[in-house]
Design a protein around this motif. Sequence first.
Motif, mmCIF file in Angstrom:
data_model
loop_
_atom_site.group_PDB
_atom_site.id
_atom_site.type_symbol
_atom_site.label_atom_id
_atom_site.label_comp_id
_atom_site.label_asym_id
_atom_site.label_seq_id
_atom_site.Cartn_x
_atom_site.Cartn_y
_atom_site.Cartn_z
ATOM 1 N N SER A 146 0.555 -1.590 0.222
ATOM 2 C CA SER A 146 0.119 -0.074 0.049
ATOM 3 C C SER A 146 0.999 0.988 -0.235
ATOM 4 C CB SER A 146 -1.025 -0.055 1.203
ATOM 5 O OG SER A 146 -0.335 0.509 2.375
ATOM 6 N N CYS A 147 2.311 1.317 -0.193
ATOM 7 C CA CYS A 147 3.257 2.461 0.079
ATOM 8 C C CYS A 147 2.999 3.517 1.042
ATOM 9 C CB CYS A 147 2.958 3.284 -1.005
ATOM 10 S SG CYS A 147 3.706 2.082 -2.795
ATOM 11 N N ASP A 169 1.500 7.859 4.075
ATOM 12 C CA ASP A 169 1.940 8.171 3.204
ATOM 13 C C ASP A 169 3.714 7.398 2.629
ATOM 14 O OD1 ASP A 169 -0.297 7.000 1.770
ATOM 15 O OD2 ASP A 169 -1.094 8.475 0.625
ATOM 16 N N PHE A 170 3.965 6.842 1.881
ATOM 17 C CA PHE A 170 5.732 6.796 1.949
ATOM 18 C C PHE A 170 6.018 8.823 1.139
ATOM 19 C CE2 PHE A 170 6.941 2.022 0.662
ATOM 20 C CZ PHE A 170 6.149 1.670 2.853
ATOM 21 N N GLU A 187 10.618 9.047 2.857
ATOM 22 C CA GLU A 187 11.087 9.598 1.453
ATOM 23 C C GLU A 187 11.689 8.201 0.807
ATOM 24 O OE1 GLU A 187 10.709 11.018 -2.851
ATOM 25 O OE2 GLU A 187 9.260 11.618 -0.533
ATOM 26 N N ILE A 188 12.388 7.914 1.431
ATOM 27 C CA ILE A 188 13.480 6.211 0.837
ATOM 28 C C ILE A 188 12.902 5.544 0.942
ATOM 29 C CG2 ILE A 188 14.391 5.842 2.999
ATOM 30 C CD1 ILE A 188 17.310 5.444 1.781
ATOM 31 N N VAL A 193 10.094 -0.140 -3.212
ATOM 32 C CA VAL A 193 8.239 -1.281 -3.737
ATOM 33 C C VAL A 193 8.494 -1.338 -4.908
ATOM 34 C CG1 VAL A 193 7.531 0.144 -2.126
ATOM 35 C CG2 VAL A 193 7.487 1.192 -4.407
ATOM 36 N N ARG A 194 7.754 -2.507 -5.900
ATOM 37 C CA ARG A 194 7.977 -2.885 -6.596
ATOM 38 C C ARG A 194 6.821 -1.966 -7.542
ATOM 39 N NH1 ARG A 194 7.718 -10.051 -5.692
ATOM 40 N NH2 ARG A 194 9.654 -9.421 -5.210
#
Length: 194
Positions: A146-147, A169-170, A187-188, A193-194
């Motif tokens: 889900s980031c 969220d990321f 942020e990193i 993630v794919r």
Amino acid sequence: MTTMAEHMPKMSVDEFEKFAAVETETVRLEFIGGRIGAKKLTDGDHGAITMWLLRLCMQARPDLDLNPTQGLKVEAYRKGRARPDGTLAPVAHFAGQPDWADPEGVLMTVEITSYDSDTDHRDRVEKPPAYAAAGIPVYLLIDRESCEVAVFSKPDRERGKYGDVHKVDFGARITLPEPVGIELDTEILKNYVR
């Protein structure tokens, strides 16, 4: 988590610990909700997130260790066994303790989702109540699907649930509440993630 136990007779915690002592290098075994689960070993991105978090914790809180291998006794009456992706506790807290340590004194557990069919059930459904029932103050879930980063806090041991869940969220900043007290710039995580 692969639920092999659905087709197996019940197993005691002692039997599980003997079985888990011979786990292979390709899976890590857990025992939550009376079921054996096989957790695949991680991929390179999962490892990179673990190392990022290790460095961050060491810089922000040199009085704490983030252990990526320590097993914990979780769930009511100590009937469950979990091996979090990270366990934050005072330096040398686990020295002299067995493979499945008591969670007393643990400040935070960390799970980083994997890309397998059982990650939803394992990390999002089974782990939060198990960690809350064990009284672990903070549960950090880094959810690569889900980031999002979710921070669970204010455990209610009796009810086996966390009273506060905060998600971002990321890319956003999030503070891990006391007793951890670390701010994360996520942020990193977009890189892993794919």
